[in-house]
Design an enzyme around this catalytic site. Sequence first.
Site, PDB file in Angstrom:
ATOM      1  N   PHE A 240      -3.814  -1.288   7.168  1.00 50.33           N
ATOM      2  CA  PHE A 240      -4.314  -2.802   6.837  1.00 50.33           C
ATOM      3  C   PHE A 240      -5.378  -2.680   5.764  1.00 50.33           C
ATOM      4  CE2 PHE A 240      -3.225  -3.399  11.380  1.00 50.33           C
ATOM      5  CZ  PHE A 240      -2.050  -4.070  10.980  1.00 50.33           C
TER       6      PHE A 240
ATOM      7  N   LYS B 134       0.856  -1.585   0.078  1.00 49.52           N
ATOM      8  CA  LYS B 134      -0.011  -0.012   0.041  1.00 49.52           C
ATOM      9  C   LYS B 134       0.750   1.297  -0.040  1.00 49.52           C
ATOM     10  CE  LYS B 134      -2.574  -0.217   3.401  1.00 49.52           C
ATOM     11  NZ  LYS B 134      -2.080  -1.549   4.141  1.00 49.52           N
TER      12      LYS B 134
ATOM     13  N   ALA C  19      -2.982   0.643  13.807  1.00 46.55           N
ATOM     14  CA  ALA C  19      -4.256   0.200  12.950  1.00 46.55           C
ATOM     15  C   ALA C  19      -5.393  -0.660  13.409  1.00 46.55           C
ATOM     16  CB  ALA C  19      -3.968  -0.116  11.698  1.00 46.55           C
TER      17      ALA C  19
ATOM     18  N   PHE D 144       4.449  -8.335  -9.913  1.00 40.85           N
ATOM     19  CA  PHE D 144       5.826  -9.007  -9.576  1.00 40.85           C
ATOM     20  C   PHE D 144       6.227  -9.878 -10.784  1.00 40.85           C
ATOM     21  CE2 PHE D 144       3.988  -8.266  -5.165  1.00 40.85           C
ATOM     22  CZ  PHE D 144       5.092  -8.136  -4.472  1.00 40.85           C
TER      23      PHE D 144
ATOM     24  N   THR E 207       3.993   1.539  -0.891  1.00 33.87           N
ATOM     25  CA  THR E 207       4.637   1.658  -2.307  1.00 33.87           C
ATOM     26  C   THR E 207       3.738   2.236  -3.196  1.00 33.87           C
ATOM     27  OG1 THR E 207       5.962  -0.043  -1.422  1.00 33.87           O
ATOM     28  CG2 THR E 207       5.908   0.486  -3.739  1.00 33.87           C
TER      29      THR E 207
ATOM     30  N   ARG F  23       1.799   7.677   7.129  1.00 29.25           N
ATOM     31  CA  ARG F  23       2.058   7.270   8.685  1.00 29.25           C
ATOM     32  C   ARG F  23       3.435   7.311   8.982  1.00 29.25           C
ATOM     33  NH1 ARG F  23      -1.198   2.353  10.479  1.00 29.25           N
ATOM     34  NH2 ARG F  23      -0.655   1.626   8.398  1.00 29.25           N
TER      35      ARG F  23
ATOM     36  N   LYS G 154       8.933  -6.269  10.219  1.00 33.48           N
ATOM     37  CA  LYS G 154       8.500  -5.560   9.284  1.00 33.48           C
ATOM     38  C   LYS G 154       9.601  -4.966   8.270  1.00 33.48           C
ATOM     39  CE  LYS G 154       5.024  -2.489   7.049  1.00 33.48           C
ATOM     40  NZ  LYS G 154       3.946  -1.488   7.510  1.00 33.48           N
TER      41      LYS G 154
ATOM     42  N   TRP H 215       7.168   0.009  -8.476  1.00 34.42           N
ATOM     43  CA  TRP H 215       8.432  -0.616  -7.611  1.00 34.42           C
ATOM     44  C   TRP H 215       9.680  -0.486  -8.436  1.00 34.42           C
ATOM     45  CZ3 TRP H 215      11.249  -5.119  -7.513  1.00 34.42           C
ATOM     46  CH2 TRP H 215      11.873  -5.548  -6.609  1.00 34.42           C
TER      47      TRP H 215
END
Length: 894
Positions: free
Chosen positions: A630, A345, A599, A718, A347, A369, A380, A747
């Site tokens: 999320f 999200k 979240a 991807f 990205t 955030r 993470k 990306w």
Amino acid sequence: KVTENAKNSLSSLKRENPQLEPTLAIIQAHNDQLIQEANKNFAKEIGLRIIHIHLPEGSTKDEIISEILRLNEDPNVQGLALDLPESLYSSKVLNAVKPEKDVDGLSSVNLGHLVHGDVYNCLVPPTVSAVMELLEDVGGKKVLLVGVHGAEGSALQSVLQREGAAVLSCSWKAPQLQSELGHADAVVFGSTKPDDVPGSWIKPGATVVNCAHGLLSEKHNHDQQSNPAAEKTVGSLAVAMRMQNTVKNLERWIQAQQCRKWDLHCLKLQPLSPVPSDIEISRAQSPKAVDVLAKEIGLLTDEIEIYGQTKAKVRLSLLERLKDQPDGKYVLVAGITPTPLGEGKSTVAVGLVQALCAHLNINSFACLRQPSQGPTFGVKGGAAGGGYAQVIPMEEFNLHLTGDIHAITAANNLLAAAIDARILHENTQSDKALYNRLVPVVNGMRGFSAIQLARLRRLGINKTDPGTLTEEEISKFVRLDIDPSTITWQRVVDTNDRFLRKITVGQANTEKKFGRQAQFDIAVASEIMAILALTTSLQDMKERLGRMVVANDKKGQPVTAEDLGVTGALAVLMKDAIKPTLMQTLEGTPVFVHAGPFANIAHGNSSVLADKIALKLVGEKGFVVTEAGFGADIGMEKFFNIKCRTSGLVPSVVVIVATVRALKMHGGGPNVTAGAPLKKEYTEENLQLVADGCCNLQKQIQIAQLFGVPVVVALNIFKTDSPAEIDLVCKIAKESGAFDAVPCNHWSTGGRGAVKLAQAVEKAANQKNSFKYLYSLELPIVEKIRIIAQKVYGAQDIELSPLAQSQIDCYTRQGFGNLPICMAKTHLSLSHEPERKGVPTGFILPISDVRASIGAGFIYPLVGTMSTMPGLPTRPCFYDIDLDPVTEQVKGLF
């Protein structure tokens, strides 16, 4: 003529800007009353407010600079001028004046523009303007400058040459002075002519202008009656020109206030294949200085507070300045139900803004955030986006930033300490002893503080003299009677520390055996973080902090931070954290990083203030892209029902992020183990798994449609995704009601890889928007919970535990029943069971407890088990994080 023009221009500005009170500040460091009166009279005549700062004769340069710096930061002063003795006009003093307030035009920045002929960005010094007015046409004439030096001399020489004059300069002591005076068509004196230079040296018919500092025409004519040459003085004319410059400066200042198309210089990307690590990509790009970025997007210099080279806090005064500007389009990036494979999200949010801003040339802002240190060092890693769509410098983004989370930690724990201390003191002291300590005698006087007077008023005691309270009133005032078993306020730390999930406090002998069981939460789970994200002003934040309920008293009434007397102190700790932090993407487009509510138990969105400021800065045709925590069932639902209610902002588009790999997991794909190679189901084409998993994407689209907002699906690509799989997802998404579905390659290629997504978002934002909330606040708490469970999660019904029902009854009785609902639920499933992927149905949603964040302004039911303190895994991220002691570069962050 000059005065009349300035007066008319200023009157016009005031008509267009009725709130305007144009102000010129003048610093004077000598006793020439004539200059002071002239400035005052001319300012009054044209309608200009003047602030005269009279420093004593003999003031040092440092004392003058100190006064200049103070006025530089005064937002009510649009112009700043200096009337100083000749010896004090040094470059250090002149350059202390902010160029945008320099009405005398003598700073190096202004002179540089003047010399280069950049007339729009400079002001001609008033004395120079006066000289040119008095000399009239100088083209082809020989002009001699005598005793004219320094900044004014350079400016005058430049302007004269531009007008076609042949300019010579010499001093009063120069041996060739007599010869030069005899040949010059015009002579400009920069200082008073010495007696040993006779007027007969001057060429007959030559124009003579005297611009000596502090010389007004009336005084000069009186002193120079014996001078045979026809001499003109700049005196009053220079003062009038100064006022004219102030009005010109004001016009520019007003123009700078207006929202405009940004003059943004984007940074070029040179993507590599294979794509390097995030930190390598971040480090390979040289970010713009943050003050340069701020200027490009229309921020004024007094609206930013710079932290190093690449970060700056933005002051809330900007909202007042731009209050009449229309907002831009408001875009929310949400996602499908998260999986360990990641959806990207952040990205997508960054890549979308890079595409809009750097490639489609549309004013656009990303609002993200601030990441918590816990996940950064836990599981993470970084949270600045990824690949060629990220915020830079990424290590600064992920580590400390500007200290907002530390400020929240300090404020939160101050309140926690105040609660336990108050219980101890009330348990060990009489009413009289408590009163004497709470309202002590200081310097022979006894008085209530402002927050104590407010508490007295809430208790219905309308007295201000501490000596007049009755014993009953004293007891009511000093006793909060907190019931320790009802304390909901916990201490916090910004680290994943599982052993702090349950602790015992108060075990030392000094605590008189008043220990109790408590816990630590992670700092971003603090209600103060939720308040920071939802507040709309400093005053609003202070009021919210005061309303925070920390416990009940023994009669069942809520006890607040205001009752504990700590509100002002909390606001002081949060006064800088309330300002959003400005950073940039890899392509040099602007980003606000602000707040980071947990979240699961809070609303999980970046701040209202960052969004509001960004929407003003981008202008009516611009875009602000903000991110929800999320999946759409958690972050987006809370964004609409909580954040939008607080802000009053209406969203234009929802972007739902999905990946083929994550959809395969929702379609029944095998579990994923961290660090283990992906199974072939995720690396080889499998259309059936993709089709089965699209049920989750369809459900998230349907949730967004409940709120009446257009949906665009962003499919994060991807290299293992096949064209058929990509086409299948996009086809199903559009058939399920999405306005569009777009494959994205940001990306690996940056904003260029999200241009089609940006175009789809731009088109969707122009669609009819019928935004509506999911429920009415007037409904009972239980009904609001049921609506979310059934309409959003797809539950058959809810089941309340006795504790949850008891808490609902309590909050309703206390008057908190009309607050929105913020469900505390696992993010890994639409249901309460993390392992149930896809779209679970027919389940009963268990509500184990219900709590309240009254300051933030929501009720949060706990669904199943929900930890507010994450733990570290067996192999945390910190194994890979290191610092090079030579270069001081961070290694292995992500």
